[in-house]
Design a protein around this motif. Structure first.
Motif, PDB file in Angstrom:
ATOM      1  N   GLU A  90       2.844   5.071  -7.315  1.00 43.26           N
ATOM      2  CA  GLU A  90       1.731   4.931  -8.250  1.00 43.26           C
ATOM      3  C   GLU A  90       2.107   4.107  -9.489  1.00 43.26           C
ATOM      4  OE1 GLU A  90       0.373   8.899  -9.060  1.00 43.26           O
ATOM      5  OE2 GLU A  90      -0.147   9.249  -6.964  1.00 43.26           O
ATOM      6  N   ASN A 114      -3.850  -0.842  -5.800  1.00 43.96           N
ATOM      7  CA  ASN A 114      -4.734  -0.183  -6.755  1.00 43.96           C
ATOM      8  C   ASN A 114      -4.267  -0.473  -8.191  1.00 43.96           C
ATOM      9  OD1 ASN A 114      -6.954   1.338  -7.512  1.00 43.96           O
ATOM     10  ND2 ASN A 114      -5.790   3.236  -7.544  1.00 43.96           N
ATOM     11  N   LYS A 131       0.835  -1.204   0.000  1.00 46.99           N
ATOM     12  CA  LYS A 131       0.000   0.000   0.000  1.00 46.99           C
ATOM     13  C   LYS A 131       0.871   1.255   0.000  1.00 46.99           C
ATOM     14  CE  LYS A 131      -3.972   2.058   2.342  1.00 46.99           C
ATOM     15  NZ  LYS A 131      -4.750   2.271   1.146  1.00 46.99           N
ATOM     16  N   ILE A 132       1.949   1.247   0.767  1.00 43.98           N
ATOM     17  CA  ILE A 132       2.867   2.389   0.798  1.00 43.98           C
ATOM     18  C   ILE A 132       3.538   2.564  -0.570  1.00 43.98           C
ATOM     19  CG2 ILE A 132       5.009   3.286   1.812  1.00 43.98           C
ATOM     20  CD1 ILE A 132       4.153   1.841   4.430  1.00 43.98           C
ATOM     21  N   GLU A 191       1.095   4.199  -2.855  1.00 44.31           N
ATOM     22  CA  GLU A 191       0.880   5.614  -2.561  1.00 44.31           C
ATOM     23  C   GLU A 191       2.063   6.479  -2.979  1.00 44.31           C
ATOM     24  OE1 GLU A 191      -0.194   5.822   1.575  1.00 44.31           O
ATOM     25  OE2 GLU A 191      -2.126   4.833   1.207  1.00 44.31           O
ATOM     26  N   LEU A 192       3.278   5.990  -2.770  1.00 42.28           N
ATOM     27  CA  LEU A 192       4.466   6.774  -3.104  1.00 42.28           C
ATOM     28  C   LEU A 192       4.785   6.798  -4.594  1.00 42.28           C
ATOM     29  CD1 LEU A 192       6.967   5.821  -0.258  1.00 42.28           C
ATOM     30  CD2 LEU A 192       5.852   8.024  -0.623  1.00 42.28           C
TER      31      LEU A 192
END
Length: 90
Positions: free
Chosen positions: A17, A44, A10-11, A14-15
Motif C-alpha cells: 500500500e 491505486n 498490483k501485487i 496490495e501487499l
C-alpha cells in the motif's frame, strides 16, 4: 525507476500500500505517460513523482500528460525540477 508497466505492480500495491510512487514517463527507454497512467491504476496511486523525462529531446513524456491521463483517479502528480526537494510527509 528504469522500468515499464508490469502486472506485479498490483501485487506490490496490495501487499505494501505505497503512499508515494516514482514512475518514469520519458517514453523512450521507459514508460510513456500512458503506460505510467496504467501503472497508477494497478497501484491505486495517490501520489506520483514522475521521473526520467525532459532531460534531452527524445524523452517526450510530460507530467502534464500524466496528470491528464490520471484525472479521474484523482492522483496527485508531484512534478519536481532538478535540484528541488520534496518533504515527507506531504
Amino acid at each position: 525507476g528504469d522500468t515499464c508497466v508490469f502486472g506485479d505492480m498490483k501485487i506490490i500495491a496490495e501487499l505494501y500500500e505505497p503512499e508515494l510512487i516514482f514512475l518514469p514517463i520519458g517514453d523512450l527507454f521507459t514508460m510513456s505517460p500512458k503506460e505510467a497512467a496504467y501503472a497508477c491504476r494497478l497501484m491505486n496511486a495517490k501520489r506520483v513523482v514522475p521521473m526520467h523525462y525532459g532531460t534531452f529531446p527524445p524523452l517526450i513524456g510530460t507530467p502534464e500528460e500524466l496528470r491528464e491521463l490520471t484525472r479521474e483517479l484523482k492522483t496527485e502528480i508531484l512534478a519536481i525540477r532538478p535540484g528541488e526537494t520534496l518533504s515527507w510527509p506531504i
